[in-house]
Write a protein that holds these residues in place. Structure first.
Motif, PDB file in Angstrom:
ATOM      1  N   ALA A 147      -2.633  -2.437 -15.318  1.00 33.16           N
ATOM      2  CA  ALA A 147      -3.796  -2.084 -14.512  1.00 33.16           C
ATOM      3  C   ALA A 147      -4.023  -3.207 -13.512  1.00 33.16           C
ATOM      4  O   ALA A 147      -4.023  -4.378 -13.872  1.00 33.16           O
ATOM      5  CB  ALA A 147      -5.025  -1.906 -15.399  1.00 33.16           C
ATOM      6  N   ASP A 148      -4.208  -2.843 -12.259  1.00 36.29           N
ATOM      7  CA  ASP A 148      -4.344  -3.829 -11.201  1.00 36.29           C
ATOM      8  C   ASP A 148      -5.378  -3.329 -10.206  1.00 36.29           C
ATOM      9  O   ASP A 148      -5.570  -2.118 -10.050  1.00 36.29           O
ATOM     10  CB  ASP A 148      -2.978  -4.015 -10.520  1.00 36.29           C
ATOM     11  N   PHE A 149      -6.023  -4.258  -9.499  1.00 32.77           N
ATOM     12  CA  PHE A 149      -7.062  -3.845  -8.549  1.00 32.77           C
ATOM     13  C   PHE A 149      -6.499  -3.009  -7.400  1.00 32.77           C
ATOM     14  O   PHE A 149      -7.259  -2.387  -6.657  1.00 32.77           O
ATOM     15  CB  PHE A 149      -7.806  -5.064  -7.983  1.00 32.77           C
ATOM     16  N   VAL A 150      -5.179  -2.974  -7.273  1.00 31.32           N
ATOM     17  CA  VAL A 150      -4.576  -2.083  -6.279  1.00 31.32           C
ATOM     18  C   VAL A 150      -5.021  -0.640  -6.505  1.00 31.32           C
ATOM     19  O   VAL A 150      -4.997   0.186  -5.579  1.00 31.32           O
ATOM     20  CB  VAL A 150      -3.031  -2.213  -6.316  1.00 31.32           C
ATOM     21  N   ALA A 151      -5.448  -0.339  -7.733  1.00 28.66           N
ATOM     22  CA  ALA A 151      -5.959   1.010  -8.037  1.00 28.66           C
ATOM     23  C   ALA A 151      -7.221   1.323  -7.244  1.00 28.66           C
ATOM     24  O   ALA A 151      -7.503   2.494  -6.958  1.00 28.66           O
ATOM     25  CB  ALA A 151      -6.247   1.134  -9.531  1.00 28.66           C
ATOM     26  N   PHE A 152      -7.991   0.295  -6.900  1.00 32.89           N
ATOM     27  CA  PHE A 152      -9.194   0.505  -6.095  1.00 32.89           C
ATOM     28  C   PHE A 152      -8.900   0.391  -4.595  1.00 32.89           C
ATOM     29  O   PHE A 152      -9.810   0.513  -3.778  1.00 32.89           O
ATOM     30  CB  PHE A 152     -10.291  -0.486  -6.501  1.00 32.89           C
ATOM     31  N   GLU A 153      -7.630   0.158  -4.261  1.00 32.45           N
ATOM     32  CA  GLU A 153      -7.201   0.172  -2.866  1.00 32.45           C
ATOM     33  C   GLU A 153      -6.449   1.469  -2.579  1.00 32.45           C
ATOM     34  O   GLU A 153      -5.560   1.519  -1.731  1.00 32.45           O
ATOM     35  CB  GLU A 153      -6.334  -1.048  -2.574  1.00 32.45           C
ATOM     36  N   CYS A 154      -6.807   2.491  -3.304  1.00 28.33           N
ATOM     37  CA  CYS A 154      -6.252   3.836  -3.128  1.00 28.33           C
ATOM     38  C   CYS A 154      -7.427   4.800  -3.199  1.00 28.33           C
ATOM     39  O   CYS A 154      -8.286   4.676  -4.073  1.00 28.33           O
ATOM     40  CB  CYS A 154      -5.244   4.143  -4.231  1.00 28.33           C
ATOM     41  N   ASN A 155      -7.471   5.753  -2.272  1.00 24.00           N
ATOM     42  CA  ASN A 155      -8.571   6.720  -2.262  1.00 24.00           C
ATOM     43  C   ASN A 155      -8.377   7.858  -3.254  1.00 24.00           C
ATOM     44  O   ASN A 155      -9.280   8.667  -3.450  1.00 24.00           O
ATOM     45  CB  ASN A 155      -8.758   7.307  -0.866  1.00 24.00           C
ATOM     46  N   GLY A 156      -7.202   7.939  -3.861  1.00 19.35           N
ATOM     47  CA  GLY A 156      -6.950   9.041  -4.788  1.00 19.35           C
ATOM     48  C   GLY A 156      -6.968  10.389  -4.098  1.00 19.35           C
ATOM     49  O   GLY A 156      -7.330  11.405  -4.706  1.00 19.35           O
ATOM     50  N   CYS A 157      -6.564  10.422  -2.838  1.00 15.96           N
ATOM     51  CA  CYS A 157      -6.682  11.661  -2.053  1.00 15.96           C
ATOM     52  C   CYS A 157      -5.637  12.703  -2.420  1.00 15.96           C
ATOM     53  O   CYS A 157      -5.794  13.872  -2.125  1.00 15.96           O
ATOM     54  CB  CYS A 157      -6.611  11.343  -0.567  1.00 15.96           C
ATOM     55  N   ARG A 158      -4.521  12.268  -3.011  1.00 17.82           N
ATOM     56  CA  ARG A 158      -3.440  13.135  -3.478  1.00 17.82           C
ATOM     57  C   ARG A 158      -2.603  13.733  -2.342  1.00 17.82           C
ATOM     58  O   ARG A 158      -1.843  14.662  -2.548  1.00 17.82           O
ATOM     59  CB  ARG A 158      -3.950  14.257  -4.381  1.00 17.82           C
ATOM     60  N   HIS A 194       0.810  -1.224   0.000  1.00 16.93           N
ATOM     61  CA  HIS A 194       0.000   0.000   0.000  1.00 16.93           C
ATOM     62  C   HIS A 194       0.839   1.267   0.000  1.00 16.93           C
ATOM     63  O   HIS A 194       0.295   2.374   0.109  1.00 16.93           O
ATOM     64  CB  HIS A 194      -0.940   0.007   1.210  1.00 16.93           C
ATOM     65  N   ALA A 195       2.151   1.132  -0.101  1.00 22.03           N
ATOM     66  CA  ALA A 195       3.022   2.311  -0.147  1.00 22.03           C
ATOM     67  C   ALA A 195       2.915   2.967  -1.522  1.00 22.03           C
ATOM     68  O   ALA A 195       2.939   2.280  -2.546  1.00 22.03           O
ATOM     69  CB  ALA A 195       4.461   1.895   0.117  1.00 22.03           C
ATOM     70  N   PRO A 196       2.776   4.291  -1.584  1.00 23.03           N
ATOM     71  CA  PRO A 196       2.638   4.967  -2.884  1.00 23.03           C
ATOM     72  C   PRO A 196       3.709   4.612  -3.909  1.00 23.03           C
ATOM     73  O   PRO A 196       3.380   4.390  -5.077  1.00 23.03           O
ATOM     74  CB  PRO A 196       2.665   6.456  -2.499  1.00 23.03           C
ATOM     75  N   PRO A 197       4.996   4.516  -3.548  1.00 18.83           N
ATOM     76  CA  PRO A 197       5.993   4.162  -4.579  1.00 18.83           C
ATOM     77  C   PRO A 197       5.751   2.777  -5.167  1.00 18.83           C
ATOM     78  O   PRO A 197       5.952   2.569  -6.368  1.00 18.83           O
ATOM     79  CB  PRO A 197       7.322   4.207  -3.811  1.00 18.83           C
ATOM     80  N   ASN A 198       5.328   1.843  -4.315  1.00 15.17           N
ATOM     81  CA  ASN A 198       5.068   0.490  -4.806  1.00 15.17           C
ATOM     82  C   ASN A 198       3.816   0.457  -5.671  1.00 15.17           C
ATOM     83  O   ASN A 198       3.774  -0.212  -6.703  1.00 15.17           O
ATOM     84  CB  ASN A 198       4.925  -0.474  -3.637  1.00 15.17           C
TER      85      ASN A 198
END
Length: 355
Positions: A42-53, A29-33
């Motif tokens: 494209a990976d489902f990890v994209a939906f494990e991010c809130n996109g909060c910036r 869950h680290a941003p660099p990873n």
């Protein structure tokens, strides 16, 4: 997309500023990873991010991780079936408008009688107010506009735009187009958006590009702050219990709506307590990016919201206010999950009890 990810030197500055990494301690869950994964596929990890910036704010090179998250979500959007279904419901309302119109009008007339408040519909007016589903977004605004003697009318459509969470901006434009046509037909000059973080960002940031029309776009809390400061609406009571405010990522960090909610809160609160950190550096609640609408993500949301729960607990507030519907849902869920004791409300919703 510009390859801003190439600027990432893996300094680790973002690690202590990502609420998900702080809450889980897991490298995945680290941003660099996350960036490394999404640059490749494209990976489902994209939906494990809130996109909060928040990671971008603290990145020395302002690497836009959320841009890669959005791109990945667009490519695998069908894996988020709940969001896809919600988008289809929104588009169906536009396609079968007459059927939707009759049911909606009946619901609004019921609310008028229940709350003894006038709610204009299908009226040519200066202001088109775009709510969410639920009287908690409609009645406070109606009361505010009527006290200010505004020339306004209520939209037949909801402000939310679930396609935005899928990273599909063409689809997001189609969802918005229903409201654009309505605003044109009613000769509206201003579009005032209810308390909804992502909706405000979509209206504010994309409408001019999409539709070539320069509507004045405002959030209802901006309007309320203006009414109070200019004596158009007066506060007739106050709240003595401690209050804190959660800055929604999309409204505050990503759209600059920071001071207005505080001015409104301070007009009726005798004990306003800031979370630390706050404003554009505030931590995400863990429910943004559409995660609240994906049922299977609830357990993950509760883990991701640990930092926010800790922030709230430190304030000892009895009321937690925000100007985002997704945040409201998340804050209520966090209250139950972490056994905390506070009420959740919108800013204008609570203001309406004191005017």
């Amino acid at each position: 997309m510009p390859e801003s990810a190439a600027l990432c030197v893996r300094c680790g500055n973002c690690l202590e500023n990502c609420h998900i990494y702080l809450s889980t301690g897991e490298w995945k869950h680290a941003p660099p990873n996350r960036l490394k994964i999404l640059r490749k596929k494209a990976d489902f990890v994209a939906f494990e991010c809130n996109g909060c910036r928040r990671c971008t704010v603290f990145c020395p090179f302002s690497v836009e991780v959320s841009a890669y998250v959005s791109r990945a979500r667009r490519e695998i959007k069908n894996e988020a079936k709940a969001l896809v279904d919600l988008v289809e419901i929104q588009l169906e309302k536009g396609r079968n408008f007459e059927k939707h119109k009759q049911m909606y009008e009946a619901a609004i007339r019921f609310l008028e009688k229940k709350h003894n408040v006038k709610i204009p519909l299908n009226k040519k007016a200066e202001i088109l107010f775009v709510p969410l589903q639920g009287e908690h977004t409609i009645i406070p605004a109606a009361k505010l506009f009527n006290l200010a003697k505004e020339d306004w009318t209520l939209s037949y459509f909801e402000a939310s735009n679930f396609a935005f969470f899928l990273g599909d901006m063409e689809l997001a434009k189609k969802v918005s187009e229903r409201i654009f046509r309505e605003a044109e037909e009613l000769n509206a000059e201003k579009i005032i958006v209810t308390e909804c973080g992502h909706a405000y960002r979509v209206f504010k940031m994309f409408w001019r590009e999409w539709f070539g029309r320069d509507f004045e776009i405002l959030n209802i809390v901006e309007v309320a702050a203006d009414y109070l400061e200019n004596g158009i609406v007066e506060v007739r009571g106050s709240l003595t219990e401690p209050v804190t405010y959660h800055d929604p990522c999309q409204a505050a960090r990503n759209s600059g709506l920071i001071e207005e909610p505080r001015r409104v809160i301070e007009s009726f609160s005798e004990d306003f307590r800031e979370m630390r950190p706050n404003k554009e550096r505030n931590f995400c609640c863990g429910g943004g990016g559409g995660l609240v609408a994906i049922p299977e993500m609830k357990d993950f949301r509760m883990i991701a919201g640990k930092k926010k729960a800790e922030q709230i607990k430190e304030t000892e507030a009895k009321y937690v206010l925000t100007i985002c519907e997704n945040c409201r849902t998340q804050l209520k869920d966090l209250r139950e999950h972490y056994n905390l004791n506070y009420e959740v409300s919108g800013v204008v919703e609570l203001l309406s009890k004191f005017i």
